[in-house]
Every structure is written in C-alpha cells, then in structure tokens.
Design a protein around this motif. Structure first.
Motif, short mmCIF file in Angstrom:
data_model
loop_
_atom_site.label_atom_id
_atom_site.label_comp_id
_atom_site.label_asym_id
_atom_site.label_seq_id
_atom_site.Cartn_x
_atom_site.Cartn_y
_atom_site.Cartn_z
N LYS A 7 5.60 -29.42 28.08
CA LYS A 7 5.31 -28.69 29.37
C LYS A 7 6.41 -27.86 29.50
O LYS A 7 7.54 -28.42 29.70
N GLY A 8 6.14 -26.44 29.94
CA GLY A 8 7.11 -25.66 30.40
C GLY A 8 8.27 -25.39 29.29
O GLY A 8 9.16 -24.33 29.54
N LYS A 9 7.80 -25.55 28.12
CA LYS A 9 8.68 -25.21 26.92
C LYS A 9 8.21 -23.82 26.15
O LYS A 9 6.73 -23.75 26.07
N LYS A 10 9.20 -22.92 25.95
CA LYS A 10 8.50 -21.91 25.12
C LYS A 10 8.79 -22.16 23.48
O LYS A 10 9.72 -22.44 23.04
N VAL A 11 7.70 -21.87 23.09
CA VAL A 11 7.64 -22.28 21.41
C VAL A 11 7.37 -21.02 20.78
O VAL A 11 6.16 -20.53 20.97
N LEU A 12 8.10 -20.54 20.06
CA LEU A 12 8.00 -19.22 19.39
C LEU A 12 7.60 -19.66 17.59
O LEU A 12 8.31 -20.39 17.16
N ILE A 13 6.54 -19.20 17.28
CA ILE A 13 5.96 -19.58 15.96
C ILE A 13 5.67 -18.20 14.90
O ILE A 13 5.30 -17.46 15.54
N SER A 88 13.57 -18.77 23.65
CA SER A 88 12.79 -19.81 23.22
C SER A 88 13.52 -21.07 23.26
O SER A 88 14.62 -21.11 22.91
N ASP A 89 12.69 -22.37 23.45
CA ASP A 89 13.22 -23.53 23.21
C ASP A 89 13.01 -23.90 21.90
O ASP A 89 13.69 -25.11 21.49
N VAL A 90 11.75 -23.69 21.34
CA VAL A 90 11.69 -24.11 19.93
C VAL A 90 11.32 -22.84 19.02
O VAL A 90 10.63 -21.98 19.61
N VAL A 91 11.73 -22.86 17.72
CA VAL A 91 11.29 -21.55 16.98
C VAL A 91 10.69 -22.29 15.57
O VAL A 91 11.63 -23.20 14.92
N VAL A 92 9.47 -22.01 15.25
CA VAL A 92 8.92 -23.04 14.02
C VAL A 92 8.62 -21.46 12.79
O VAL A 92 7.60 -20.82 13.34
N MET A 93 9.37 -21.37 11.86
CA MET A 93 9.45 -20.44 10.82
C MET A 93 8.20 -20.73 9.88
O MET A 93 8.72 -21.33 8.83
N ALA A 94 6.96 -20.79 10.11
CA ALA A 94 6.05 -21.26 9.16
C ALA A 94 5.69 -20.04 8.21
O ALA A 94 4.67 -20.42 7.38
N ALA A 95 5.95 -18.84 8.66
CA ALA A 95 5.66 -17.67 7.66
C ALA A 95 6.38 -17.84 6.28
O ALA A 95 7.17 -18.24 6.31
N ALA A 96 5.56 -17.08 5.58
CA ALA A 96 5.95 -16.92 4.19
C ALA A 96 6.49 -15.80 3.92
O ALA A 96 5.91 -14.69 3.95
N VAL A 97 7.85 -15.40 4.38
CA VAL A 97 8.45 -14.14 4.25
C VAL A 97 8.92 -13.78 2.72
O VAL A 97 9.47 -14.60 1.95
N ALA A 98 8.60 -12.63 2.29
CA ALA A 98 8.84 -12.20 1.03
C ALA A 98 10.26 -11.89 1.05
O ALA A 98 10.97 -11.71 1.85
N ASP A 99 10.86 -12.50 -0.12
CA ASP A 99 12.26 -12.46 -0.51
C ASP A 99 12.69 -10.96 -0.72
O ASP A 99 13.83 -10.57 -0.29
N TYR A 100 11.79 -10.01 -1.61
CA TYR A 100 12.13 -8.73 -1.78
C TYR A 100 11.22 -7.79 -1.20
O TYR A 100 9.79 -8.12 -1.11
N ARG A 101 11.58 -6.62 -0.98
CA ARG A 101 10.72 -5.38 -0.64
C ARG A 101 10.97 -4.04 -1.54
O ARG A 101 11.98 -4.09 -2.01
#
Ligand code: C5P
Length: 219
Positions: A7-13, A88-101
């Motif tokens: 409650k009241g926390k900002k979560v970045l996903i 943000s209070d919480v950051v969840v990096m669930a994305a599959a970020v490409a290593d190269y472009r």
C-alpha cells in the motif's frame, strides 16, 4: 483481494522483449511474451501498489489500474526506466532486453538487390539493470535470469554483479516453462545466500510469490 502489503508503494515493472530495428520493416527480437511481468504487475496492484508498467507488448490486456508506457528498443526502455527510477520504491526488470542492436538503422527498407553483404553489424546495448544497481538508493531491485543450465550459479553471479535485492532464476530449458507459456519454474535468490526453489506453476501464482517476497524484503 490482497492484504495491502504494498500500500502506497510505487512499483516499476518492465515486461516483454525489446525489438531492435534494422530498417523500417525489420527488427531483431526474442521470444519473451511479457506474461511474467504482467502477472507481477497484477499481483502488485492487488497488494495496493501504484504500478508503472513499461511494456513492449501492446496486445496483452492492460492490468487494471496500472500506469502503462509502451516502448520498443532497449535504448527507449532505458530512457523510460531512468525517468521513473528515483521515485520508485521497487523495480522489477522482467523484460528480456536485447544484448545487441544493429549498429545503424537504415531509413529506407533495405533491398536485397542493393545489399553488398548480408552481414549485420551489431553494437552492445546498455545494461539497464546494471546501471540501476550502481546508483541504487532505497529501491528494492529485482532482476531475472533466464538460463538453460547452471541456473542457480548464473543467477547468483547476476545478483551480486548487478547489486540486486532479489533475483528470479528461470529455467527455460523445458518447453513447459519459461518463454510464451503460462507456466514457469523459478528459484528466488537473495543476497544472504538463501535459495527458494519452487515447482512448475502458473505465472499468475509466481507473480504473487514474487510480490510477497518483495514485501518481506521491504519490512
Ligand atoms: O545479464 P542478463 O541479460 O542475463 O540479465 C538479466 C536481467 O538483466 C533481467 O532482469 C533483464 O531485464 C536485465 N537486463 C537489462 N538490460 C540489459 C540486459 C538485461 O536490464 N541490456
């Protein structure tokens, strides 16, 4: 029907796989569906959090109550994440970020007739999560590791190197768990050396598990 754990926390996903443009009609991508990140977003919302979801997957249903932002490439995702990080209070990096472009993006569609060589030059993308770990203040930082072998050892290395508070190690070697499907098999690793391994279960339930773990870390 949560217990107000966030409650009241900002979560970045972040969720989904980044797309790295080659020209206006082509990109390099990966098989990430975004389902795990969306399940975590719904679990955080149930616990009363304010959720900012940065996604590469517009076709997935928008979790009710989440503040949505759509991006495409790793560089765009980094800009979007960096804008939200300090608040943000919480950051969840669930994305599959490409290593190269691709090193250069063509303005016009590349014609096969005019291509002198089919070699595509690549350049390294920034590691978004590594950057967050380096300038962490009070955020609870959560990363993922999708591995096909030595899942725990690779996860442990990432947890330490990226200065994380929780790492979700994901076995993607089996077709029944991991990319695209609705189930996953994870282990949760924390800096104290603890490992909790779970059987294959629905991503929706893993989302709840991860949010409960985050809430216990925040206490
Ligand atoms: O090093 P590896 O790509 O396996 O790390 C996975 C974790 O790091 C995931 O949480 C992913 O979202 C994040 N990551 C990132 N930027 C990258 C690559 C991975 O934030 N360029």
């Amino acid at each position: 029907n949560g217990r107000g754990l966030l409650k009241g926390k900002k979560v970045l996903i972040t969720a989904g796989g980044t797309r790295e443009a080659i020209d206006p009609v082509r990109y390099i991508g990966n098989y990430s569906s975004g389902k795990m990140g969306y399940a975590i977003a719904r679990a955080a919302l149930r616990e009363g959090a304010m959720v900012h979801l940065i996604s590469t997957n517009p076709p997935l249903p928008h979790p009710e109550g989440a503040d949505m932002e759509y991006v495409s490439s790793a560089v765009e995702m980094k800009q979007a994440v960096d804008r939200q990080y300090d608040t943000s209070d919480v950051v969840v990096m669930a994305a599959a970020v490409a290593d190269y472009r691709p090193a250069a993006v063509a303005d016009q569609k590349i014609k096969k007739e005019t291509m002198t060589s089919p070699d595509l030059k690549l350049t390294l993308n920034p590691d978004i999560l590594l950057g967050l770990g380096e300038r962490k203040q009070n955020q609870v930082l959560v990363g993922f590791a999708a591995e096909t072998n030595d899942v725990i050892a690779h996860g442990r290395e990432k947890l330490v190197r990226k200065n994380l508070d929780l790492l979700v190690a994901n076995d993607v070697s089996s077709p029944e768990s991991g990319f695209h499907v609705d189930e996953n098999q994870v282990s949760l690793l924390t800096p104290d050396g603890h490992v909790s391994s779970y059987p294959r279960m629905a991503k929706e339930d893993i989302g709840t598990l991860i949010i409960e773990k985050i809430a216990s870390i925040m206490k």
